[in-house]
Design an enzyme around this catalytic site. Sequence first.
Site, PDB file in Angstrom:
ATOM      1  N   GLU A  29       0.820  -1.211   0.000  1.00 30.93           N
ATOM      2  CA  GLU A  29       0.000   0.000   0.000  1.00 30.93           C
ATOM      3  C   GLU A  29       0.853   1.260   0.000  1.00 30.93           C
ATOM      4  O   GLU A  29       2.054   1.218   0.274  1.00 30.93           O
ATOM      5  CB  GLU A  29      -0.933  -0.007   1.214  1.00 30.93           C
ATOM      6  CG  GLU A  29      -1.958  -1.114   1.141  1.00 30.93           C
ATOM      7  CD  GLU A  29      -2.931  -1.117   2.300  1.00 30.93           C
ATOM      8  OE1 GLU A  29      -3.923  -1.850   2.208  1.00 30.93           O
ATOM      9  OE2 GLU A  29      -2.718  -0.400   3.301  1.00 30.93           O
ATOM     10  N   GLU A  40      -1.363  -9.823  -6.533  1.00 31.56           N
ATOM     11  CA  GLU A  40      -1.325 -10.507  -7.815  1.00 31.56           C
ATOM     12  C   GLU A  40      -0.419  -9.777  -8.806  1.00 31.56           C
ATOM     13  O   GLU A  40       0.381 -10.396  -9.508  1.00 31.56           O
ATOM     14  CB  GLU A  40      -2.739 -10.627  -8.401  1.00 31.56           C
ATOM     15  CG  GLU A  40      -3.699 -11.389  -7.515  1.00 31.56           C
ATOM     16  CD  GLU A  40      -4.437 -10.536  -6.475  1.00 31.56           C
ATOM     17  OE1 GLU A  40      -5.518 -10.969  -6.046  1.00 31.56           O
ATOM     18  OE2 GLU A  40      -3.940  -9.447  -6.099  1.00 31.56           O
TER      19      GLU A  40
END
Length: 118
Positions: A29, A40
């Site tokens: 993040e 992913e």
Amino acid sequence: MAYCPYSGFPVGAAVLTTGGAIITGCNVENASYGLTVCAERTAIQRAVAEGYRRFTAIAVTCDIKDSFVGPCGACRQVLMEFGTEWDVYLTKPDGTYKKTSLRELLPLAFTPAHLQKN
């Protein structure tokens, strides 16, 4: 290994190459939320950086116990860039999993084939 100080939502992913290598990723993040990178995509980016371009499967996991969580739409599109025939394993913390496919998760996808001139 996820870095998720804002959402508190750790996600991990592992892609399986056609040659049998497993490349992992986690979400990372950022305070500028739009710059956050999902697990992913991190796994795909690592794999590409290591020279891999062909994949057969991906496993995705998070800490939600009562349901299976699939890749977000952006991740589905990124996965589609590297082929349409992926097995997708959605896993829970207790080890249970659901097997699906990228085609099922992203029907009628836009693919590199659409950019080929007729």
